[in-house]
Motif scaffolding. Structure first.
Motif, mmCIF file in Angstrom:
data_model
loop_
_atom_site.group_PDB
_atom_site.id
_atom_site.type_symbol
_atom_site.label_atom_id
_atom_site.label_comp_id
_atom_site.label_asym_id
_atom_site.label_seq_id
_atom_site.Cartn_x
_atom_site.Cartn_y
_atom_site.Cartn_z
ATOM 1 N N LYS A 204 61.740 -21.761 61.751
ATOM 2 C CA LYS A 204 62.667 -21.005 62.908
ATOM 3 C C LYS A 204 62.542 -21.397 64.152
ATOM 4 N N LEU A 205 61.279 -21.663 64.422
ATOM 5 C CA LEU A 205 60.871 -22.080 65.810
ATOM 6 C C LEU A 205 61.421 -23.446 66.002
ATOM 7 N N GLN A 206 61.066 -24.489 65.007
ATOM 8 C CA GLN A 206 61.796 -25.682 65.193
ATOM 9 C C GLN A 206 63.110 -25.847 65.366
ATOM 10 N N MET A 207 63.745 -24.754 64.794
ATOM 11 C CA MET A 207 65.294 -24.915 65.002
ATOM 12 C C MET A 207 65.859 -24.441 66.307
ATOM 13 N N GLU A 208 65.153 -23.324 66.900
ATOM 14 C CA GLU A 208 65.223 -22.867 68.114
ATOM 15 C C GLU A 208 65.156 -24.110 69.111
ATOM 16 N N LEU A 209 64.051 -24.983 69.042
ATOM 17 C CA LEU A 209 63.970 -26.021 70.025
ATOM 18 C C LEU A 209 64.548 -27.312 69.578
ATOM 19 N N LEU A 402 46.278 -30.594 46.054
ATOM 20 C CA LEU A 402 47.526 -30.010 46.714
ATOM 21 C C LEU A 402 47.001 -29.300 48.008
ATOM 22 N N THR A 403 46.067 -28.734 48.080
ATOM 23 C CA THR A 403 45.612 -28.017 49.229
ATOM 24 C C THR A 403 45.465 -28.797 50.552
ATOM 25 N N LYS A 404 45.159 -29.972 50.214
ATOM 26 C CA LYS A 404 45.094 -30.999 51.271
ATOM 27 C C LYS A 404 46.539 -31.476 51.362
ATOM 28 N N ASN A 405 47.251 -31.653 50.431
ATOM 29 C CA ASN A 405 48.594 -32.153 50.703
ATOM 30 C C ASN A 405 49.501 -31.040 51.429
ATOM 31 N N VAL A 406 49.205 -29.830 51.192
ATOM 32 C CA VAL A 406 50.024 -28.631 51.931
ATOM 33 C C VAL A 406 49.691 -28.890 53.232
ATOM 34 N N GLU A 407 48.360 -29.159 53.778
ATOM 35 C CA GLU A 407 47.827 -29.156 55.394
ATOM 36 C C GLU A 407 48.797 -30.152 55.681
ATOM 37 N N ASP A 408 48.588 -31.646 55.034
ATOM 38 C CA ASP A 408 49.011 -32.737 55.742
ATOM 39 C C ASP A 408 50.712 -32.783 55.831
ATOM 40 N N THR A 409 51.124 -32.134 54.834
ATOM 41 C CA THR A 409 52.802 -31.989 55.089
ATOM 42 C C THR A 409 53.274 -31.368 56.302
ATOM 43 N N ARG A 410 52.511 -30.292 56.340
ATOM 44 C CA ARG A 410 52.993 -29.330 57.494
ATOM 45 C C ARG A 410 52.752 -30.194 58.740
ATOM 46 N N LYS A 411 51.720 -30.666 58.998
ATOM 47 C CA LYS A 411 51.179 -31.386 60.155
ATOM 48 C C LYS A 411 52.428 -32.706 60.553
ATOM 49 N N TYR A 413 55.477 -32.497 59.257
ATOM 50 C CA TYR A 413 56.800 -32.060 59.363
ATOM 51 C C TYR A 413 56.972 -31.613 60.971
ATOM 52 N N GLN A 414 55.740 -31.267 61.650
ATOM 53 C CA GLN A 414 55.598 -30.956 62.934
ATOM 54 C C GLN A 414 55.754 -32.056 63.892
ATOM 55 N N SER A 415 55.492 -33.273 63.198
ATOM 56 C CA SER A 415 55.621 -34.483 64.022
ATOM 57 C C SER A 415 56.699 -35.306 63.526
ATOM 58 N N LYS A 416 57.783 -34.624 62.930
ATOM 59 C CA LYS A 416 58.729 -35.190 62.197
ATOM 60 C C LYS A 416 58.354 -36.449 61.140
ATOM 61 N N GLY A 417 57.257 -36.313 60.854
ATOM 62 C CA GLY A 417 57.273 -37.297 59.840
ATOM 63 C C GLY A 417 57.213 -37.011 58.111
ATOM 64 N N SER A 418 57.775 -35.693 58.171
ATOM 65 C CA SER A 418 57.910 -35.213 56.615
ATOM 66 C C SER A 418 59.205 -34.285 56.860
#
Length: 460
Positions: A204-209, A402-411, A413-418
């Motif tokens: 939601k924050l990303q959409m607002e930005l 998969l725990t590491k995978n969740v952390e990496d995909t969130r990061k 996504y925030q940098s538009k790499g996912s």
């Protein structure tokens, strides 16, 4: 004539010798009962002195809360109470069978007052006080075989009581571990619910930005609701299992106090016995053999019916009436011996023996099949434990990745790499992996309970 009678009596006694035989266990196929959990061709052969099924249930299920529930179930369960009553009834029936060796005694006092209807005639009073005793001479084992049949039937009834008790113990344990498994899965879902909510807020924050579209927010929101629905379903299952446990305790439905899933301590090494010795604790296997023994004695009883039935009857009667003379009290004594030899009874004796032999064959087949089923249950429980233990190790590796995978995909996504789909998919995969890990660990616990039950444990 005396010689003929002596020879006939001797022949009958010699012919009846086989009627006094005791049951002996026949040969039964017990080869390769337990399959090796790894090899496809080998069977399990290990030490018979450390049979896991011989452990008292308190040494297997060490959780104090679980022990308390098992004790309450054993005290309150109606099926177990009825099984105990069945044992009491069979004990009474065995007493009756033993009393059959004693004479039967009867007393039948009577008195008569009679008067001739003429002037001046007085009433005549007579009385009789007879005591009779009748004794059946068990020369050909008819009563003996019936008593032995009652003895093994009592043992089979006690075996049923043990089966009910073992089922209750293992049933309570399985429900207890199931509740803790659902608690752990609910905790995982609740934890993941928070993580998915954070992802939703982040999108939601990303959409607002202006960095994300509304579709990503909608997908995250739907994922959040889906996890909430899983939590509702788990709570429903927990309540249902608590109701089932309460019923097993013979109580109205209520909350079941319990420990933590990963704080449980169960045996991990299982030494097995060989062949029929492995299943020496299985009450159902023993009960099937006792049913076979009962059929053996039923055959003996059927054979004894071909021989004479000898009865001795004695009567002692105190009376004041001996024939036509009325006199003061006198004793009248008599003894009668009778021998009844069956000659023709419409084929009932012959057919009775054939039917008894057929039932004996059926009982042997049932016993053999019960042994094979018991061995199959032990094999399946060992296989389930081994497979669940292997899968649990793999599940943990998958959870770590998969725990590491969740952390990496969130990061990313925030940098538009996912993409947002990768984030949601990663979280869903992690949730499934953690749920699977708990499920496989529970299957390992359940396999221990099932193995203990399959080996006939829980009777101490």
């Amino acid at each position: 004539m005396k010689k003929l009678l002596t020879i006939a009596a001797a022949s009958l006694v010699m012919a009846s010798c086989g009627l006094y035989n005791k049951y002996e266990r026949p040969d039964v196929n017990a080869q390769g009962l337990i399959r090796d959990v790894v090899s496809d061709v080998d069977t399990l052969v290990t030490n018979t002195d450390e049979n896991f099924g011989q452990l008292p249930w308190r040494e297997v299920f060490t959780d104090p809360q679980l022990q308390s529930l098992i004790e309450k179930a054993l005290d309150n369960n109606t099926d177990l109470a009825n099984a105990a009553l069945n044992v009491k009834m069979m004990e009474d029936m065995l007493k009756v069978a033993k009393l059959a060796f004693l004479p039967s005694v009867a007393i039948a006092p009577s008195g008569t007052i009679s008067r001739v209807m003429t002037d001046g005639a007085s009433a005549s009073k007579t009385y009789q006080l007879p005591v009779s005793a009748s004794w059946t001479v068990d020369l050909f084992g008819n009563i003996l075989s019936q008593k032995r049949a009652a003895q093994v039937q009592l043992l089979a009834t006690k075996d049923y009581q043990v089966v009910v008790q073992t089922n209750i113990i293992c049933g309570v344990a399985n429900l207890y571990y199931s509740l803790m498994m659902l608690d752990e899965q609910l905790a995982i879902v609740t934890d993941m619910q928070g993580l998915v909510k954070e992802t939703w807020d982040m999108m939601k924050l990303q959409m607002e930005l202006g960095r994300a579209r509304s579709t990503s927010v909608q997908s995250a929101e739907a994922s959040y609701y889906q996890i909430q629905a899983q939590a509702v379903d788990l709570k429903k299952q927990i309540r249902e299992l608590e109701n089932s446990m309460s019923l097993l305790l013979n109580e109205a439905g209520h909350r079941i106090d319990r420990g933590s899933f990963y704080d449980q301590s169960l045996p991990q090494k299982f030494a097995m016995g060989v062949g029929i010795q492995l299943l020496s604790n299985r009450a159902d296997v023993h009960a099937a053999e006792m049913a076979l023994a009962q059929c053996f004695y039923d055959v003996e009883t059927a054979r004894s019916r071909f021989y004479p039935n000898i009865n001795i009857t004695g009567t002692a009667m105190f009376t004041n009436n001996l024939g036509a003379v009325v006199n003061p009290g006198k004793w009248l004594l008599s003894a009668v011996g009778s021998l009844t030899q069956p000659i023709f009874q419409h084929g009932q004796i012959v057919v009775g023996l054939k039917v008894a032999k057929t039932k004996q064959e059926q009982a042997f087949n049932t016993w053999q099949n019960t042994i094979l089923k018991a061995g199959n249950e032990v094999s399946n429980a060992l296989l389930a434990y081994n497979s669940s233990a292997e899968k649990s190790v793999l599940d943990q590796k998958q959870v770590d990745v998969l725990t590491k995978n969740v952390e990496d995909t969130r990061k990313l996504y925030q940098s538009k790499g996912s993409s947002y789909l990768e984030v949601i998919q990663a979280q869903s995969s992690l949730l499934n992996a953690r749920i699977s890990k708990v499920t496989d660990d529970f299957s390992k616990m359940q396999a221990v309970v099932n193995l203990y039950q399959a080996l006939g444990g829980g009777s101490k």
